[in-house]
Design a protein around this motif. Sequence first.
Motif, mmCIF file in Angstrom:
data_model
loop_
_atom_site.group_PDB
_atom_site.id
_atom_site.type_symbol
_atom_site.label_atom_id
_atom_site.label_comp_id
_atom_site.label_asym_id
_atom_site.label_seq_id
_atom_site.Cartn_x
_atom_site.Cartn_y
_atom_site.Cartn_z
ATOM 1 N N CYS A 188 -10.164 -2.919 4.725
ATOM 2 C CA CYS A 188 -9.224 -2.020 4.050
ATOM 3 C C CYS A 188 -8.335 -2.712 3.018
ATOM 4 N N HIS A 189 -8.334 -4.048 2.992
ATOM 5 C CA HIS A 189 -7.477 -4.752 2.030
ATOM 6 C C HIS A 189 -8.266 -5.744 1.181
ATOM 7 N N ASN A 197 7.156 0.798 2.136
ATOM 8 C CA ASN A 197 7.248 -0.559 2.691
ATOM 9 C C ASN A 197 7.713 -1.585 1.663
ATOM 10 N N TYR A 243 -2.825 6.992 -0.679
ATOM 11 C CA TYR A 243 -1.936 6.037 -1.358
ATOM 12 C C TYR A 243 -2.327 5.889 -2.824
ATOM 13 N N CYS A 282 -9.130 -7.554 8.341
ATOM 14 C CA CYS A 282 -8.284 -6.822 7.386
ATOM 15 C C CYS A 282 -9.045 -6.445 6.123
ATOM 16 N N ARG A 317 0.867 -1.182 0.000
ATOM 17 C CA ARG A 317 0.000 0.000 0.000
ATOM 18 C C ARG A 317 0.902 1.229 0.000
ATOM 19 N N ASN A 318 1.832 1.253 0.961
ATOM 20 C CA ASN A 318 2.763 2.379 1.066
ATOM 21 C C ASN A 318 4.080 1.995 0.384
#
Length: 192
Positions: free
Chosen positions: A147-148, A92, A164, A144, A88-89
């Motif tokens: 958001c995922h 990372n 993002y 999760c 996502r980021n």
Amino acid sequence: MRQLITLFALGMTAISAVHAGDYTAEIDASRATVSEFMQTLKQELLAGMQDGGPVNAISVCNLSAPAIANTYSVRNDWDVGRTSLRVRNPANAPDPWELSVLEAFEERKRAGEDPAKMEHHEVVRQDGVKKLRYMKAIPTAKLCLACHGEHVDSIARARLEKLYPDDQALGYRTGDIRGAFSITQPLGTAGK
Ligand code: HEC
């Protein structure tokens, strides 16, 4: 020729895995930090969701996750973080060693291993320093998916897109490997 072989051997040791001595204590220390990190994140996430749903909790992940990772890094003089094959980021994103471990985790999952129990550690030599590298897979839980997952609520989605723009961390299903915790511990130049 001999010089060439020596050079080649030196080059290899600069990046290669070192035959591990007994690093049980260091491996256990990595495991303990990951477990603490996981607990703290989960608590913050649940509290954030209770306060104001996924949209509110996005700020928790956005600000708290990197901050918590940073606290652990500074506390131990380690490098502590989370990574994934689909981040996502972009901060990372995996380095080459992490990438190969994440790919191996996917392979192990295909072979039937439970992601919840998957970990990998290796002693490597980088820039003349021995380092213990440790990764633990993070399975995707139901929590999760807000958001995922494949169906993220439109307000949360808009918030994520804003924060993002290159988000690759959508479309996961329960049981998928969402990513991994990753810890690098310098072991020093001397010793084992
Ligand atoms: C409320 C929304 C939300 C929920 C619920 C959520 N995450 Fe995330 N996740 C995020 C955000 C935002 C980031 C980016 C954090 C950052 O900037 O480092 C993120 C990043 C990550 C990362 C780091 C790699 C990357 O993609 O950048 C992992 C791993 C991760 N999440 C796993 C999980 C797991 C496992 C769960 C369920 C236990 C979960 N997340 C639940 C919002 C969420």
